[in-house]
Design an enzyme around this catalytic site. Sequence first.
Site, mmCIF file in Angstrom:
data_model
loop_
_atom_site.group_PDB
_atom_site.id
_atom_site.type_symbol
_atom_site.label_atom_id
_atom_site.label_comp_id
_atom_site.label_asym_id
_atom_site.label_seq_id
_atom_site.Cartn_x
_atom_site.Cartn_y
_atom_site.Cartn_z
ATOM 1 N N ASN A 9 0.864 -1.185 0.000
ATOM 2 C CA ASN A 9 0.000 0.000 0.000
ATOM 3 C C ASN A 9 0.900 1.235 0.000
ATOM 4 O OD1 ASN A 9 -1.803 2.049 0.508
ATOM 5 N ND2 ASN A 9 -2.302 1.386 2.591
ATOM 6 N N TRP A 10 0.945 1.911 -1.147
ATOM 7 C CA TRP A 10 1.857 3.054 -1.277
ATOM 8 C C TRP A 10 1.287 4.316 -0.643
ATOM 9 C CZ3 TRP A 10 4.048 2.755 -7.013
ATOM 10 C CH2 TRP A 10 4.756 1.555 -7.150
ATOM 11 N N LYS A 11 0.042 4.288 -0.232
ATOM 12 C CA LYS A 11 -0.599 5.459 0.393
ATOM 13 C C LYS A 11 -0.396 6.704 -0.485
ATOM 14 C CE LYS A 11 0.215 3.207 4.755
ATOM 15 N NZ LYS A 11 0.316 3.318 6.193
ATOM 16 N N HIS A 94 -9.191 0.695 5.371
ATOM 17 C CA HIS A 94 -7.882 0.951 5.973
ATOM 18 C C HIS A 94 -8.042 1.876 7.182
ATOM 19 C CE1 HIS A 94 -3.779 2.276 6.568
ATOM 20 N NE2 HIS A 94 -3.423 1.175 5.935
ATOM 21 N N GLU A 96 -6.440 4.328 8.180
ATOM 22 C CA GLU A 96 -6.293 5.774 7.912
ATOM 23 C C GLU A 96 -7.581 6.330 7.308
ATOM 24 O OE1 GLU A 96 -2.666 5.358 5.695
ATOM 25 O OE2 GLU A 96 -1.657 4.765 7.554
ATOM 26 N N GLU A 166 -5.075 -5.562 10.640
ATOM 27 C CA GLU A 166 -4.032 -4.558 10.829
ATOM 28 C C GLU A 166 -4.247 -3.848 12.169
ATOM 29 O OE1 GLU A 166 -2.200 -3.181 6.895
ATOM 30 O OE2 GLU A 166 -4.016 -2.034 7.162
ATOM 31 N N GLY A 172 2.758 1.781 10.735
ATOM 32 C CA GLY A 172 3.661 2.912 10.562
ATOM 33 C C GLY A 172 4.380 3.313 11.840
ATOM 34 N N SER A 212 3.813 -2.691 10.201
ATOM 35 C CA SER A 212 5.279 -2.671 10.357
ATOM 36 C C SER A 212 5.956 -3.987 9.987
ATOM 37 C CB SER A 212 5.660 -2.238 11.780
ATOM 38 O OG SER A 212 5.211 -0.905 12.017
ATOM 39 N N GLY A 233 2.983 -1.336 4.224
ATOM 40 C CA GLY A 233 2.991 0.099 3.951
ATOM 41 C C GLY A 233 4.396 0.574 3.662
ATOM 42 N N GLY A 234 5.044 1.160 4.669
ATOM 43 C CA GLY A 234 6.353 1.787 4.493
ATOM 44 C C GLY A 234 7.368 0.950 3.731
HETATM 45 C C1 PEP Z 1 -0.543 -0.214 6.200
HETATM 46 O O1 PEP Z 1 -0.679 0.998 6.128
HETATM 47 O O2 PEP Z 1 -1.412 -0.975 5.742
HETATM 48 C C2 PEP Z 1 0.653 -0.728 6.841
HETATM 49 C C3 PEP Z 1 0.666 -1.975 7.216
HETATM 50 O O3 PEP Z 1 1.685 0.174 7.039
HETATM 51 P P1 PEP Z 1 3.136 -0.139 7.644
HETATM 52 O O4 PEP Z 1 3.642 -1.399 6.976
HETATM 53 O O5 PEP Z 1 3.966 1.051 7.281
HETATM 54 O O6 PEP Z 1 2.969 -0.315 9.102
#
Ligand code: PEP
Length: 251
Positions: A9-11, A94, A96, A166, A172, A212, A233-234
């Site tokens: 997920n590049w957000k 999600h 966010e 999640e 994050g 993470s 994500g990141g």
């Molecule tokens: C996400 O936003 O779905 C996610 C899992 O982010 P991160 O891997 O950065 O925690």
Amino acid sequence: MRRPLVAGNWKMNCDKQESADLIAALKSETLKEGVEVMIAPTFVNLAATVDHTQDAAIGVAAQNMHQSASGAYTGEISGAMLKSIGVETVILGHSERRAYFGEDEALLADKVKAALAFGMQVIFCFGEVIEDRRAGKHFDVVAAQLKGALYDLDEAAYKQIVLAYEPVWAIGTGETASPEQAQEMHAFIRSNMAERYSEQLAQDVTILYGGSVKPNNAGEIFGQPDVDGGLIGGASLKADSFAAIVNAFPV
Ligand code: PEP
């Protein structure tokens, strides 16, 4: 059927050039066969991403969609539009979107139904905040999220649904659920699905873990019996770390 899947997920990251560069870098990596790989860039780069991944085994997902097919909804994007550019999967729910855009279970139920009606696959995200976990309410919260957004659906709908647990406190933050915590919740989700639907469906549904996930912890998390892959994500914003996560899959 359960299948190994890693989705990035590049957000709200990567402009046009950065997206193209990241896709090119990803295509130059060797990705483990047998693991389905998907990326979710921003809306403006979706069509180009579909083009750029045409010759690669990399799927493309949208990060959100509106519940209506079309109409006076300034700034929104419909499932029909996503389908028209070749996007077949959408991430919904999600944390966010829930936290910053007020998306709740009722709205998500509508979005999921709309996506399914367009023949799309949904990656449905849910998970508890840290206060819920500290209060020992995490199982109840997850059960309520599943019930509120999904449990109106019939069993057949789950051919188009992937679940993504999640925990919000791990997104994050660099803080990951331990492999045991992930396994415990994934097993709970399956038992909850079995109560509502059937043991068969509970065993067949693909459940990703997100929060993470990095190259150094992916193998252990993906190795848990009820974890089928990850939503990243990141660490999906760098081709080498995303590839290392895919390649950490014990298949
Ligand atoms: C996400 O936003 O779905 C996610 C899992 O982010 P991160 O891997 O950065 O925690």
